[in-house]
Design a protein around this motif. Structure first.
Motif, PDB file in Angstrom:
ATOM      1  N   ALA A 191      -6.679   4.647   2.062  1.00 19.51           N
ATOM      2  CA  ALA A 191      -7.909   4.353   1.163  1.00 19.51           C
ATOM      3  C   ALA A 191      -7.479   3.191   0.155  1.00 19.51           C
ATOM      4  O   ALA A 191      -8.553   2.655  -0.050  1.00 19.51           O
ATOM      5  CB  ALA A 191      -7.792   5.860   0.258  1.00 19.51           C
ATOM      6  N   LEU A 192      -6.482   2.848  -0.120  1.00 15.93           N
ATOM      7  CA  LEU A 192      -5.934   1.888  -0.759  1.00 15.93           C
ATOM      8  C   LEU A 192      -6.495   0.569  -0.107  1.00 15.93           C
ATOM      9  O   LEU A 192      -7.180  -0.464  -0.513  1.00 15.93           O
ATOM     10  CB  LEU A 192      -4.609   1.672  -1.245  1.00 15.93           C
ATOM     11  N   SER A 193      -5.926   0.452   1.245  1.00 11.73           N
ATOM     12  CA  SER A 193      -6.424  -0.604   1.844  1.00 11.73           C
ATOM     13  C   SER A 193      -7.921  -0.893   2.175  1.00 11.73           C
ATOM     14  O   SER A 193      -8.305  -2.039   2.457  1.00 11.73           O
ATOM     15  CB  SER A 193      -5.659  -0.568   3.248  1.00 11.73           C
ATOM     16  N   ALA A 194      -8.696   0.202   2.115  1.00  9.51           N
ATOM     17  CA  ALA A 194     -10.188   0.175   2.310  1.00  9.51           C
ATOM     18  C   ALA A 194     -10.855  -0.180   1.188  1.00  9.51           C
ATOM     19  O   ALA A 194     -11.906  -0.748   1.277  1.00  9.51           O
ATOM     20  CB  ALA A 194     -10.751   1.585   2.725  1.00  9.51           C
ATOM     21  N   LEU A 195     -10.123  -0.294  -0.192  1.00  5.88           N
ATOM     22  CA  LEU A 195     -10.961  -1.008  -1.324  1.00  5.88           C
ATOM     23  C   LEU A 195     -11.380  -2.466  -1.015  1.00  5.88           C
ATOM     24  O   LEU A 195     -10.726  -3.347  -0.593  1.00  5.88           O
ATOM     25  CB  LEU A 195      -9.844  -0.947  -2.382  1.00  5.88           C
ATOM     26  N   LEU A 209      -2.882 -13.389  -4.283  1.00  2.00           N
ATOM     27  CA  LEU A 209      -1.872 -14.069  -3.591  1.00  2.00           C
ATOM     28  C   LEU A 209      -2.113 -14.166  -2.244  1.00  2.00           C
ATOM     29  O   LEU A 209      -1.260 -14.726  -1.440  1.00  2.00           O
ATOM     30  CB  LEU A 209      -0.688 -13.523  -3.796  1.00  2.00           C
ATOM     31  N   GLY A 210      -3.332 -13.737  -1.592  1.00  2.00           N
ATOM     32  CA  GLY A 210      -3.477 -14.048  -0.148  1.00  2.00           C
ATOM     33  C   GLY A 210      -2.918 -13.071   0.482  1.00  2.00           C
ATOM     34  O   GLY A 210      -2.821 -13.093   2.087  1.00  2.00           O
ATOM     35  N   VAL A 211      -2.327 -11.943   0.049  1.00  7.45           N
ATOM     36  CA  VAL A 211      -1.591 -11.045   1.112  1.00  7.45           C
ATOM     37  C   VAL A 211      -2.052  -9.631   0.339  1.00  7.45           C
ATOM     38  O   VAL A 211      -2.578  -9.579  -0.755  1.00  7.45           O
ATOM     39  CB  VAL A 211      -0.035 -10.975   0.800  1.00  7.45           C
ATOM     40  N   GLU A 212      -2.065  -8.427   0.990  1.00  9.54           N
ATOM     41  CA  GLU A 212      -2.416  -7.196   0.508  1.00  9.54           C
ATOM     42  C   GLU A 212      -1.679  -7.117  -0.809  1.00  9.54           C
ATOM     43  O   GLU A 212      -0.475  -7.007  -0.925  1.00  9.54           O
ATOM     44  CB  GLU A 212      -2.426  -6.232   1.353  1.00  9.54           C
ATOM     45  N   GLY A 213      -2.665  -6.698  -1.873  1.00 10.23           N
ATOM     46  CA  GLY A 213      -1.794  -6.558  -3.217  1.00 10.23           C
ATOM     47  C   GLY A 213      -2.788  -5.422  -4.118  1.00 10.23           C
ATOM     48  O   GLY A 213      -3.968  -5.567  -3.848  1.00 10.23           O
ATOM     49  N   PHE A 214      -2.031  -5.040  -4.886  1.00 10.04           N
ATOM     50  CA  PHE A 214      -2.872  -3.846  -5.751  1.00 10.04           C
ATOM     51  C   PHE A 214      -2.159  -4.262  -7.258  1.00 10.04           C
ATOM     52  O   PHE A 214      -1.056  -4.577  -7.404  1.00 10.04           O
ATOM     53  CB  PHE A 214      -2.703  -2.367  -5.411  1.00 10.04           C
ATOM     54  N   GLU A 215      -2.955  -3.886  -8.320  1.00  7.49           N
ATOM     55  CA  GLU A 215      -2.363  -3.773  -9.838  1.00  7.49           C
ATOM     56  C   GLU A 215      -2.749  -2.669 -10.307  1.00  7.49           C
ATOM     57  O   GLU A 215      -3.858  -1.963 -10.003  1.00  7.49           O
ATOM     58  CB  GLU A 215      -2.909  -5.025 -10.234  1.00  7.49           C
ATOM     59  N   ARG A 243       0.635  -1.180  -0.026  1.00  7.16           N
ATOM     60  CA  ARG A 243       0.161   0.004   0.068  1.00  7.16           C
ATOM     61  C   ARG A 243       0.752   1.099  -0.007  1.00  7.16           C
ATOM     62  O   ARG A 243       0.499   2.407  -0.429  1.00  7.16           O
ATOM     63  CB  ARG A 243      -0.844   0.099   1.274  1.00  7.16           C
ATOM     64  N   HIS A 244       1.908   1.291   0.695  1.00  7.84           N
ATOM     65  CA  HIS A 244       2.776   2.290   0.553  1.00  7.84           C
ATOM     66  C   HIS A 244       3.692   2.773  -0.650  1.00  7.84           C
ATOM     67  O   HIS A 244       3.795   3.682  -0.988  1.00  7.84           O
ATOM     68  CB  HIS A 244       3.937   2.246   1.896  1.00  7.84           C
ATOM     69  N   LEU A 246       3.385   5.893  -5.926  1.00 11.43           N
ATOM     70  CA  LEU A 246       3.326   5.787  -7.063  1.00 11.43           C
ATOM     71  C   LEU A 246       2.090   6.740  -7.596  1.00 11.43           C
ATOM     72  O   LEU A 246       2.275   7.329  -8.568  1.00 11.43           O
ATOM     73  CB  LEU A 246       3.117   4.589  -7.601  1.00 11.43           C
ATOM     74  N   THR A 247       0.889   6.762  -6.725  1.00 11.84           N
ATOM     75  CA  THR A 247      -0.473   7.314  -7.280  1.00 11.84           C
ATOM     76  C   THR A 247      -0.649   8.473  -6.620  1.00 11.84           C
ATOM     77  O   THR A 247      -1.740   8.948  -7.204  1.00 11.84           O
ATOM     78  CB  THR A 247      -1.245   6.074  -7.169  1.00 11.84           C
ATOM     79  N   GLY A 248      -0.180   8.589  -5.596  1.00  4.69           N
ATOM     80  CA  GLY A 248      -1.319   9.672  -4.687  1.00  4.69           C
ATOM     81  C   GLY A 248      -2.174   9.444  -4.003  1.00  4.69           C
ATOM     82  O   GLY A 248      -2.496  10.221  -3.044  1.00  4.69           O
ATOM     83  N   VAL A 249      -2.668   8.253  -4.171  1.00 10.07           N
ATOM     84  CA  VAL A 249      -3.639   7.759  -3.314  1.00 10.07           C
ATOM     85  C   VAL A 249      -3.375   7.343  -1.979  1.00 10.07           C
ATOM     86  O   VAL A 249      -2.343   6.466  -2.016  1.00 10.07           O
ATOM     87  CB  VAL A 249      -4.353   6.527  -4.194  1.00 10.07           C
ATOM     88  N   GLN A 250      -3.835   7.697  -0.693  1.00 15.71           N
ATOM     89  CA  GLN A 250      -3.505   7.526   0.500  1.00 15.71           C
ATOM     90  C   GLN A 250      -3.456   6.138   0.676  1.00 15.71           C
ATOM     91  O   GLN A 250      -4.391   5.237   0.333  1.00 15.71           O
ATOM     92  CB  GLN A 250      -4.064   8.433   1.483  1.00 15.71           C
ATOM     93  N   ALA A 251      -2.467   5.421   1.618  1.00 20.25           N
ATOM     94  CA  ALA A 251      -2.309   3.972   1.851  1.00 20.25           C
ATOM     95  C   ALA A 251      -3.950   3.748   2.497  1.00 20.25           C
ATOM     96  O   ALA A 251      -4.434   2.589   2.331  1.00 20.25           O
ATOM     97  CB  ALA A 251      -1.254   3.954   2.877  1.00 20.25           C
TER      98      ALA A 251
END
Length: 362
Positions: A158-162, A185-191, A145-146, A151-156
């Motif tokens: 807010a990303l985790s809350a998706l 992958l069963g861990v926190e992840g983003f694409e 998330r960090h 990279l994106t400027g979206v706060q961590a």
């Protein structure tokens, strides 16, 4: 590798598409995924965009999940089926303003493209293959998330809350890109699904932000640990979604409108059951029985077969296997196979234990 020697990148092929298997040490890449952040190139997957007011409705008629009930910024996982309820492709669906982006594994991409061409009228909902013009960075791990926030400027937070497959559309350097939460992958992840010309710069910035490049070999270990099937390896067009745990993966809606193959899926859910399920097996030692090994019970009856096998740094030899439903978790089975290249066709065998998915940490 001698001191000062640069790591050697290993290249492979998946579904006719070139992929990096490892950038150097698979163990180091796996360790980065577990404790920091790993950076994966997911661009080898297939991406088709369906446009227009009817886009969601058209896609909904082809998959098992309730696409029509989603709004922009939401997404889901689903299966596309034959008329007899067998999996043609597993599909990730992302609803955007004015369009629907679909994303499929490389081995299933041609069949999904053929299904779209067969069932979607381009005059009603224009569609196009965007696999070449879009690329996909996957960032997974404790610090994912960090890295993505940098990279994106979206706060961590807010990303985790998706929610899984939910996404935000952002603009970087004048280019729009999609940032989605990925549970693969069963861990926190983003694409980050981005214009192809932006990929190289974002990849370099992700490394500067602390992500470690990782290849498909590390991905496969984590995927098996998470119990996620891969089309063409663990499932194919002979597999019914319930056999592959698609209920547990929240990929089937039993209240949505009609779709191809719905009758079989509904009948199994409301009036019956499947005879086999995708399960985990844990072998003794570092190596699991290889893909294709047959699984036998104490009476010597064949009750399943091994699909994807990996050597996990945390768990040792583990694999995904399709096993008959009457075989209980904790059951002791014997895997038997003929060693590749063996002249005398002598069988090898190894005891294994049936376990629930995802694999539990030791």
């Amino acid at each position: 590798m001698s001191a000062g020697q640069a790591p050697r990148t290993t290249i492979g092929d998946v579904g006719g598409r070139s992929v990096v298997l490892a950038y150097g040490s698979i163990a180091a890449e796996y360790e980065a995924l577990q404790s920091r952040a790993a950076l994966f190139d997911r661009s080898h997957r297939g991406r088709i965009r369906v446009k227009g007011e009817k886009a969601a409705e058209m896609v909904a008629g082809l998959v098992t999940n309730d696409v029509a009930g989603l709004v922009p910024g939401q997404g889901c996982y689903a299966a596309a089926l034959t008329a007899k309820g067998k999996i043609v492709a597993d599909v990730r669906v992302f609803i955007e303003e004015g369009s629907v982006l679909t994303d499929t594994p490389p081995r299933a991409a041609p069949a999904w493209a053929a299904m779209v061409k067969k069932f979607i009228n381009p005059r009603v909902a224009p569609y196009g293959d965007e696999s070449a013009v879009l690329r996909d960075l996957g960032i997974f791990g404790a610090n994912a998330r960090h890295v993505v926030a940098t990279l994106t400027g979206v706060q961590a937070p807010a990303l985790s809350a998706l929610a899984p497959y939910a996404h935000v559309t952002i603009e970087i350097d004048g280019h729009k890109m999609l940032v989605t939460k990925s549970p693969d992958l069963g861990v926190e992840g983003f694409e980050l699904i981005v214009p192809a010309e932006q990929f190289g710069g974002l990849w370099a910035r992700a490394i500067e932000a602390g992500a470690t490049p990782a290849g498909l070999e590390a991905w496969e270990i984590a995927r098996v640990e998470a119990g996620r099937p891969e089309w063409g390896l663990d499932i194919d067009d002979s597999t019914i979604p319930q056999e592959a745990n698609f209920d547990e993966l929240h990929a089937i809606s039993y209240t949505k409108g009609c779709y191809v193959g719905q009758e079989t899926i509904a009948r199994i859910h409301f009036r019956g059951h499947v005879n086999k399920h995708l399960r985990g097996i844990h072998g003794a030692g570092l190596d699991a029985p290889p893909a294709g090994a047959k699984l036998h019970d104490e009476a010597g009856l064949q009750v399943g077969d091994v699909r994807t096998a990996v050597r996990s740094p945390r768990l040792g030899g583990i694999a995904l296997a399709m096993i008959r439903r009457e075989v209980a978790f904790g059951a002791a089975l014997t895997a038997r196979w003929t060693a590749e290249g063996a002249v005398d066709l002598a069988l090898s065998e190894r005891p294994v234990e049936v376990v629930a998915l995802p694999f539990a940490a030791p």
